[in-house]
Design a protein around this motif. Structure first.
Motif, mmCIF file in Angstrom:
data_model
loop_
_atom_site.group_PDB
_atom_site.id
_atom_site.type_symbol
_atom_site.label_atom_id
_atom_site.label_comp_id
_atom_site.label_asym_id
_atom_site.label_seq_id
_atom_site.Cartn_x
_atom_site.Cartn_y
_atom_site.Cartn_z
ATOM 1 N N VAL A 493 1.902 -51.908 16.779
ATOM 2 C CA VAL A 493 0.526 -52.333 17.050
ATOM 3 C C VAL A 493 0.505 -53.773 17.553
ATOM 4 C CG1 VAL A 493 -1.735 -52.742 16.007
ATOM 5 C CG2 VAL A 493 -0.399 -50.736 15.349
ATOM 6 N N LYS A 494 1.383 -54.598 17.030
ATOM 7 C CA LYS A 494 1.390 -56.019 17.391
ATOM 8 C C LYS A 494 1.716 -56.234 18.866
ATOM 9 C CE LYS A 494 3.113 -60.453 15.642
ATOM 10 N NZ LYS A 494 3.975 -61.105 14.619
ATOM 11 N N ARG A 495 2.453 -55.308 19.471
ATOM 12 C CA ARG A 495 2.809 -55.468 20.875
ATOM 13 C C ARG A 495 1.578 -55.418 21.772
ATOM 14 N NH1 ARG A 495 7.731 -51.054 20.706
ATOM 15 N NH2 ARG A 495 9.026 -52.158 19.194
ATOM 16 N N THR A 496 0.591 -54.607 21.376
ATOM 17 C CA THR A 496 -0.611 -54.458 22.208
ATOM 18 C C THR A 496 -1.825 -55.180 21.643
ATOM 19 O OG1 THR A 496 -1.087 -52.359 21.081
ATOM 20 C CG2 THR A 496 0.184 -52.244 23.134
ATOM 21 N N HIS A 497 -1.873 -55.348 20.307
ATOM 22 C CA HIS A 497 -3.014 -56.006 19.658
ATOM 23 C C HIS A 497 -2.490 -57.038 18.653
ATOM 24 C CE1 HIS A 497 -4.608 -52.196 21.156
ATOM 25 N NE2 HIS A 497 -5.808 -52.745 21.177
ATOM 26 N N PRO A 498 -1.875 -58.090 19.129
ATOM 27 C CA PRO A 498 -1.261 -59.055 18.206
ATOM 28 C C PRO A 498 -2.252 -59.717 17.266
ATOM 29 C CG PRO A 498 -1.327 -59.925 20.453
ATOM 30 C CD PRO A 498 -1.726 -58.494 20.536
ATOM 31 N N VAL A 499 -3.465 -59.973 17.734
ATOM 32 C CA VAL A 499 -4.451 -60.668 16.888
ATOM 33 C C VAL A 499 -4.803 -59.826 15.672
ATOM 34 C CG1 VAL A 499 -6.772 -61.639 16.820
ATOM 35 C CG2 VAL A 499 -5.357 -61.928 18.868
ATOM 36 N N VAL A 500 -4.936 -58.525 15.862
ATOM 37 C CA VAL A 500 -5.310 -57.636 14.752
ATOM 38 C C VAL A 500 -4.278 -57.716 13.637
ATOM 39 C CG1 VAL A 500 -5.699 -55.231 14.104
ATOM 40 C CG2 VAL A 500 -6.576 -56.084 16.279
ATOM 41 N N VAL A 501 -3.001 -57.654 13.996
ATOM 42 C CA VAL A 501 -1.943 -57.656 12.983
ATOM 43 C C VAL A 501 -1.798 -59.034 12.355
ATOM 44 C CG1 VAL A 501 0.515 -57.254 12.589
ATOM 45 C CG2 VAL A 501 -0.747 -55.789 14.169
ATOM 46 N N GLU A 502 -1.849 -60.079 13.169
ATOM 47 C CA GLU A 502 -1.680 -61.428 12.637
ATOM 48 C C GLU A 502 -2.811 -61.811 11.686
ATOM 49 O OE1 GLU A 502 -1.440 -63.761 16.125
ATOM 50 O OE2 GLU A 502 0.579 -63.059 16.701
ATOM 51 N N GLU A 503 -4.014 -61.308 11.940
ATOM 52 C CA GLU A 503 -5.138 -61.613 11.064
ATOM 53 C C GLU A 503 -5.035 -60.866 9.738
ATOM 54 O OE1 GLU A 503 -10.010 -61.085 11.046
ATOM 55 O OE2 GLU A 503 -8.887 -60.990 12.925
ATOM 56 N N LEU A 504 -4.434 -59.664 9.776
ATOM 57 C CA LEU A 504 -4.393 -58.832 8.572
ATOM 58 C C LEU A 504 -3.228 -59.172 7.665
ATOM 59 C CD1 LEU A 504 -5.443 -56.405 6.955
ATOM 60 C CD2 LEU A 504 -4.018 -54.939 8.398
ATOM 61 N N THR A 507 -1.663 -62.726 5.752
ATOM 62 C CA THR A 507 -2.690 -63.629 5.218
ATOM 63 C C THR A 507 -3.677 -62.909 4.301
ATOM 64 O OG1 THR A 507 -3.984 -63.246 7.228
ATOM 65 C CG2 THR A 507 -2.530 -65.166 7.209
ATOM 66 N N GLN A 508 -4.067 -61.680 4.653
ATOM 67 C CA GLN A 508 -5.057 -60.966 3.862
ATOM 68 C C GLN A 508 -4.453 -59.880 2.977
ATOM 69 O OE1 GLN A 508 -7.799 -59.747 7.030
ATOM 70 N NE2 GLN A 508 -9.258 -61.275 6.318
ATOM 71 N N LEU A 509 -3.589 -59.054 3.552
ATOM 72 C CA LEU A 509 -2.964 -57.974 2.796
ATOM 73 C C LEU A 509 -1.462 -58.001 3.012
ATOM 74 C CD1 LEU A 509 -5.348 -54.946 3.545
ATOM 75 C CD2 LEU A 509 -5.308 -56.376 1.486
ATOM 76 N N SER A 510 -0.726 -57.669 1.972
ATOM 77 C CA SER A 510 0.721 -57.550 2.100
ATOM 78 C C SER A 510 1.075 -56.182 2.666
ATOM 79 C CB SER A 510 1.389 -57.734 0.738
ATOM 80 O OG SER A 510 1.021 -56.672 -0.135
ATOM 81 N N LEU A 511 2.332 -56.029 3.064
ATOM 82 C CA LEU A 511 2.774 -54.735 3.555
ATOM 83 C C LEU A 511 2.630 -53.664 2.480
ATOM 84 C CD1 LEU A 511 5.979 -55.445 5.686
ATOM 85 C CD2 LEU A 511 3.780 -54.606 6.478
#
Length: 683
Positions: A493-504, A507-511
């Motif tokens: 997902v980060k390859r196409t929507h990096p902001v979505v993954v970096e925000e989640l 900082t907010q939720l762990s794996l």
């Protein structure tokens, strides 16, 4: 500079073709002959220093181009000899100095070179190339099956399997090309004989008949030059034939030919000592010169005294091999205790399902199943380790999950599975279809057409095993989603929507928290293909609360349009619901625990409700519907935990999640009656 290699070969081919028709000056011919000999020597050296034949995959094309180049030189040299009686210093030197100016000696030397090249090297190399091509093609299915087995067992990944398959195909193409290229070398030797004979006869005819030379002068002028031209051509031809023999006889090794040869011949003292002693014994034969044999035998004995039978490298290899062979070495123990996430075990008589030589395609179907599961659920299941298990009864296969058997079935050899209601007239073994439990029968494969004509659905054995495996994967998809899998999905997902993954994350939720949400969705058969919307919903929810049930409901809300669509039949969603008063009472009995919301109902009431729900669900399925259980959004997580143990296949949707269906039809209402039968009201 990058385009230079691309242009060099085409330009060279055009130049070679031009040489066939355009006369060349003697000086240019000398340069090209030197280039021909040097190039042949270079090819021989490359052939000696490669580790495996595929490192010189262009060799068949090199043979063709160098053979054409050499023939073009023969034509140019013949033109100069017959027209001018002189074809450059190189050919003149070979015709007069190398053979001492004697036509007889030249012919004998030329004949010996031809015998060495044509009879010994070329003939042997051609035979080895032919056998190598045949055995390589015959071994391709076994190599492909071994690659598939390693892939399915998890020893290699898809990229490594793809690389190995490409290498197998390249090896087969190379040996096939070498089989044909050896014919070029053989034809070249035949052409050399013909060209030399034509030059001899033509030179004598021109010298005697056209220029009126004496016979001896004509031989000295033309015939010796023709022999010189033949010798000049045979030296690079012999080098190229030797390179061909080295390539086709070269096995895969970790070092070059010289290192292998010296290391293997001089690896033991005893053979050197026996050879040296044998050479010294020959000195006792009367009449034989003693010095050459003493020198040869002494050299062998000297070498044997300097050979270390346990060199450091060999000792390290032996030590490493012995260490790997120790039954209780940490590496082997670690490999033994490794638990495969997903496994398929076959009894001894089911091995034909994975043997491509007998038509078995189970491994290919399992690979296709992995792609299918990825498209349906949005997860990449681990490789399925397929192996035989001699402890299984005959005709039996078992599906394991993390080393524990979770399903078992049968697939008798020589049979197909017929599914239907009217199978009594067909011979075979009655059974049940392993996924849905339908009445079925294993019938002989030759009766397949008869069963289909009778209205039965006929499935082959590999399809039965694959379908059963797919059902197990769907049922246990949540357990198969590991932490590394979540990391892989997040990276995609980060390859196409990096902001979505970096925000989640993180900082907010762990794996781990994301994994828990995704697992909960998979447990309810909710695909997680749309990870972008899932991550966006989790990011919004996590800003206010990290409660697991809240995160799960937020993710479901993001997927709302697709939740009910999976259960719609002909535009209609069939739903089981609760009576309003019962639903209100259930809301009052919701309790929060560390594992989420649960219903704290009276055991008798809970049992009656579960029986009612099961009855309604079964009745709807018998009518061909895919029912869902609908309830208030606040109740949905608790109701799901309440229903799942008794009716695991029944989806639980909230009222808000039914909105995408065009029509919702009630197939039953669960009430709070004392008798289970009264608890069922059909609308």
């Amino acid at each position: 500079m990058k385009s230079l290699p691309k242009l060099a070969i085409p330009v060279g081919i055009v130049f070679i073709v031009a040489m066939l028709v355009v006369p060349l000056p003697a000086m240019v011919l000398d340069l090209l002959i030197a280039l021909n000999i040097t190039g042949a020597l270079l090819v021989l050296m490359v052939a000696m220093f490669i580790h495996k034949p595929l490192e010189f995959a262009a060799f068949p094309s090199v043979i063709l181009m160098m053979t054409l180049f050499r023939l073009a030189l023969n034509v140019s040299a013949t033109r100069l000899v017959l027209l001018n009686g002189f074809a450059g210093k190189v050919i003149d030197t070979f015709g007069h100095f190398v053979v001492g100016g004697s036509l007889i000696v030249g012919l004998i030397v030329f004949a010996i070179l031809l015998v060495i090249q044509f009879v010994v090297i070329t003939n042997g190399a051609g035979r080895v190339a032919e056998v190598g091509a045949r055995f390589t093609l015959d071994a391709m299915p076994g190599k492909q099956m071994a690659i598939d087995a390693d892939l399915n067992s998890g020893l290699i990944d898809e990229d490594e399997a793809r690389r190995r398959r490409a290498e197998v195909h390249a090896e087969a193409d190379f040996h096939g090309a070498m089989d044909g290229a050896s014919k070029f070398v053989k034809g070249d030797a035949i052409a050399a004989i013909v060209i030399t004979l034509v030059n001899l006869i033509g030179g004598l005819a021109i010298g005697v008949a056209q220029y009126g030379m004496p016979f001896g002068e004509a031989i000295n002028t033309y015939s010796l030059l023709s022999i010189g031209d033949g010798l000049v051509s045979q030296i690079p031809a012999l080098l190229l034939s030797t390179a061909t023999g080295l390539i086709v006889t070269r096995s895969v090794a970790d070092s070059d030919l010289g290192s292998d040869l010296v290391g293997q011949v001089l690896a033991r003292q005893l053979p050197l000592r026996v050879a040296g002693a044998g050479a010294l014994v020959l000195c006792l034969i009367p009449g034989l010169p003693k010095i050459p044999f003493i020198v040869a035998g002494g050299a062998m004995l000297l070498l044997s005294s300097r050979v270390d039978e346990n060199p450091e490298g060999a000792a390290d290899v032996a030590e490493g091999t012995a260490e790997l062979a120790v039954p209780d070495s940490p590496e082997l123990l670690a490999a033994e205790i490794r638990v495969d996430p997903l496994g398929l075990e076959l009894s001894a008589d089911l091995i034909d399902l994975v043997d491509s030589r007998s038509g078995g395609d189970l491994l290919d179907r399992v690979k296709a199943l992995r792609r299918k599961i990825a498209g349906e659920l949005g997860i990449v299941i681990p490789p399925v380790r397929t192996r035989d298990n001699m402890e299984l009864p005959l005709h039996t296969y078992a599906i394991t999950l993390f080393g524990a058997e979770v399903a078992r079935g049968e697939a008798p050899r020589g049979t197909v599975l017929a599914i239907g209601d009217f199978l009594g007239s067909l011979p075979g073994t009655p059974t049940h279809e392993p996924v849905f439990g339908l009445e079925a029968k294993w019938i002989p494969a030759e009766l397949r057409h008869q069963a289909e004509v009778g209205g039965a659905t006929v499935v082959d054995r590999a399809s039965v095993v694959t379908t059963h495996l797919a059902e197990v994967v769907h049922t246990h998809a949540a357990r198969l989603l590991g932490r590394e899998d979540v990391r892989l999905l997040a990276d995609v997902v980060k390859r196409t929507h990096p902001v979505v993954v970096e925000e989640l994350t993180p900082t907010q939720l762990s794996l781990g928290e994301i994994q828990a949400v995704l697992r909960a969705l998979l447990e309810e058969a909710v695909p997680i293909r749309d990870l972008v919307r899932i991550f966006e919903a989790l990011s919004v929810r996590a800003a206010t609360s990290k409660d697991l049930d809240g995160l799960i409901e937020a993710a479901r809300a993001a997927l709302d349009p697709s939740l009910a669509a999976a259960y719609v039949t002909d535009g209609t969603l069939h739903a089981v619901s609760f009576e309003p008063l019962l639903e209100q009472r259930m809301l009052e009995h919701v309790r929060q625990t560390e594992h989420g919301a649960v219903l704290a109902l009276d055991p008798d009431l809970a049992q009656r409700l579960l029986v009612s729900i099961a009855q309604l669900s079964t009745a709807a399925e018998n009518q061909g519907h895919r029912p869902v259980l609908a309830c208030a959004p606040q109740l949905r997580p608790a109701v799901r935990r309440f229903v799942a143990p008794a009716v695991p296949r029944l989806p639980v949707l909230s009222y808000t999640e039914l909105g995408t269906a065009r029509q919702v039809r009630s197939v039953g209402i669960v009430g709070e009656a004392n008798e289970p039968a009264l608890a069922v009201g059909v609308a």
